[in-house]
Write an enzyme that holds these catalytic residues in place. Structure first.
Site, short mmCIF file in Angstrom:
data_model
loop_
_atom_site.label_atom_id
_atom_site.label_comp_id
_atom_site.label_asym_id
_atom_site.label_seq_id
_atom_site.Cartn_x
_atom_site.Cartn_y
_atom_site.Cartn_z
N MET A 136 1.19 -1.07 0.41
CA MET A 136 0.25 -0.26 -0.07
C MET A 136 1.16 0.80 -0.56
O MET A 136 0.58 2.70 0.38
CB MET A 136 -1.22 -0.14 0.95
CG MET A 136 -1.48 -1.62 1.27
SD MET A 136 -3.09 -1.05 1.80
CE MET A 136 -3.10 -0.35 3.81
N GLY A 137 1.98 1.04 -0.21
CA GLY A 137 3.33 1.65 -0.28
C GLY A 137 3.79 3.06 1.00
O GLY A 137 3.81 2.10 1.97
N LEU B 277 6.82 2.99 1.35
CA LEU B 277 7.70 1.77 1.78
C LEU B 277 8.81 2.47 3.01
O LEU B 277 8.95 3.27 3.13
CB LEU B 277 8.41 2.12 -0.08
CG LEU B 277 6.90 1.16 -0.48
CD1 LEU B 277 8.12 1.53 -1.61
CD2 LEU B 277 6.78 0.64 -0.39
N GLU C 73 12.31 0.11 5.18
CA GLU C 73 12.60 -1.33 4.70
C GLU C 73 12.10 -2.72 4.71
O GLU C 73 12.87 -3.52 3.91
CB GLU C 73 13.87 -1.12 5.99
CG GLU C 73 15.13 -0.70 5.56
CD GLU C 73 16.01 -1.23 6.73
OE1 GLU C 73 16.25 -1.84 7.51
OE2 GLU C 73 16.80 0.63 7.40
N GLY C 74 11.25 -2.71 5.66
CA GLY C 74 10.28 -3.51 5.54
C GLY C 74 9.72 -4.54 4.17
O GLY C 74 10.16 -5.70 3.76
N HIS C 75 9.01 -3.52 3.48
CA HIS C 75 8.95 -3.24 1.65
C HIS C 75 10.16 -3.91 1.18
O HIS C 75 10.35 -4.90 -0.06
CB HIS C 75 8.61 -1.84 1.31
CG HIS C 75 6.75 -2.15 1.76
ND1 HIS C 75 6.74 -0.79 2.31
CD2 HIS C 75 5.71 -2.29 2.51
CE1 HIS C 75 5.86 -0.41 3.33
NE2 HIS C 75 4.80 -1.82 3.51
N GLN D 257 -10.68 -2.61 1.66
CA GLN D 257 -10.30 -3.94 3.04
C GLN D 257 -9.79 -2.90 4.59
O GLN D 257 -9.61 -2.75 5.15
CB GLN D 257 -9.08 -4.49 3.16
CG GLN D 257 -6.89 -2.85 2.80
CD GLN D 257 -6.62 -3.68 2.25
OE1 GLN D 257 -6.65 -4.20 0.59
NE2 GLN D 257 -5.41 -3.79 2.94
N GLY E 117 4.79 -9.86 4.29
CA GLY E 117 5.52 -9.78 5.81
C GLY E 117 5.01 -10.31 7.24
O GLY E 117 4.00 -9.89 6.43
N LYS F 12 4.86 -9.71 9.51
CA LYS F 12 4.84 -8.63 10.28
C LYS F 12 2.87 -8.69 11.00
O LYS F 12 1.95 -8.81 12.24
CB LYS F 12 5.21 -7.49 10.67
CG LYS F 12 4.78 -6.35 11.59
CD LYS F 12 4.23 -5.03 11.29
CE LYS F 12 3.43 -4.14 11.62
NZ LYS F 12 2.77 -3.37 11.18
#
Lengths: 282, 282
Positions: free
Chosen positions: B30-31, B33, B35-37, B61, B147, B149
């Protein structure tokens, strides 16, 4: 022709061919093949490198009082017919193969379903779109072929592809008929000899309607009455519906204009027959 | 890196690459961004010929009282980050592009959703699986990266792929954390300075739970109480849930055995944070 029974194998085969840049034409069926299905296979053969046909009597699209158990099956004959029609891979999964676990996610169709056959077959099209989604992911077709005899099914598949952006072209194919005009159907075997003769009147009544529209008739109720009279006076069947809608939206129509469908369903003693006519007026 | 905004173009691109036999790794986001992405993009870069990332804040959603309008967005920065991470195509469609018509067919998730975040976010995962089905058909990925998370999301995507036989491998990627342990999240920007310090305690409480389990603790209620006390004494946040389930089925667990998840959600003044720990015991 190879007969495939596992989803793993058919998915590997289709991905292999896609990776080689080959196009795949797909003909999903419930088997007991007749010329209608074979015409779909021929069209697929003409326009694709690989032709895959599936035979799967999908329990999810049958209601509790419908003919899932007794739906006609003849796999040996089907294999021969499919091979002759140029099918490369015949996918014949078991129910367990297609439904290995109970579904966590359900698909529900809200448009184009509360008319015609869908009105009396609650959940039928939910089952259709669910199994097609699974099959499309197993087969990765470029083109998928459906007969216009079940024009409502074509309209719902059109929604499915459009709603979820499947990279698939839907190819509707004209209804294939017996010489006397009866639409080919696996359920025709349920007709007794007398009913078999009468059943030709479904198509005849629609042809008469076509003529009167071509001759200028625009009164929707009058067209429906004429078909009703025709069927009531020439058959022992009970009319389930005679309806006219816009096509493929299946929205109500007040004026005969654009693309529309006249669809009928008639119940005989053991067979429920459907037929339709799609026309377009400027 | 090319930025693509229409479904027609991204579908042509992905089909072109598939036809050439190239593999596609896909990172739906969903942008905004972080570091996870970018870690997801790096993993995709390692294992695929082509990397496609999507940025789409999916209205379907978000609940009526959720942060769809205010969800953080920064496309210019995202483009730079995605390019640096090795993304080949960044797909950034408008809402109209992803939902050109109202849907005729709805997807409803029944399993793995009435726990954790799903319990309070009715319809959230219906929106997630709907947009992912559309995106998967546009991008035709071999592998899709999510991810851990949002471990419930991973579990639901696992259902989606399994139920409908998508020819896609789901690659779950470990949560990426700040140096002090806070899980990276686009919503961390909603934290004030004091809360930002406290927020590290979510991960700390889970690490403490891990230690006590590794030291032999098997009493589920006691483990939950310890986490609860930890968070209540070290943060100003309000605990929304602390739950332990089997993973990925998210079914209730009576004995700590096999793969399970300890998941927590804590509401701060403007940010709702989640974190989790997945463990496996013989």
């Amino acid at each position: 022709m190879k007969v495939i029974t596992t989803r793993q194998e058919i998915q590997n085969i289709s991905l292999h061919h896609k990776q080689k840049g080959r196009t795949i034409g797909f003909v999903p069926t419930m088997g007991y093949l007749h010329e209608g299905h074979l015409t779909l296979a021929s069209k697929a053969r003409e326009n694709n490198d690989i032709v895959i046909m599936s035979i799967f009597v999908n329990p999810l699209q049958f209601g509790p009082n419908e003919d899932f158990e007794t739906y006609p099956r003849d796999l040996k004959r089907d294999e021969q017919l499919a091979e002759n029609a140029g099918v490369d891979y015949l996918f014949v999964p078991s129910v367990e193969e297609m439904y290995p676990n109970s579904l966590s996610i359900q698909m529900t169709v809200y448009n184009r379903v509360n008319v015609l056959c869908g009105k009396k077959r609650e959940g039928h099209f939910d089952g259709v779109v669910t199994v097609l989604t699974k099959l499309f992911h197993l087969v990765s077709p470029n083109r998928v072929y459906f007969g216009l005899k079940d024009a409502q099914q074509v309209a719902v598949v059109d929604s499915l592809i459009e709603d979820f952006f499947f990279p698939i072209e839907l190819v509707p194919v004209d209804t294939v008929r017996e010489e006397d005009g009866l639409a080919k159907s696996s359920r025709n075997v349920y007709l007794n000899a007398q009913e078999r003769k009468e059943a030709t009147q479904l198509h005849k009544s629609l042809q008469t309607a076509r003529s009167s529209i071509e001759n200028g008739e625009r009164d929707i109720n009058k067209i429906i009455s004429e078909i009703e009279n025709h069927i009531n006076t020439t058959t022992s069947g009970t009319i389930e519906y005679i309806e006219i809608y816009q096509y493929p939206s299946l929205k109500p129509i007040t004026e005969l204009k654009g693309k529309f469908i006249i669809a009928i369903a008639v119940q005989f003693s053991k067979a429920r027959l459907i037929d339709n006519l799609i026309m377009e007026l400027a």
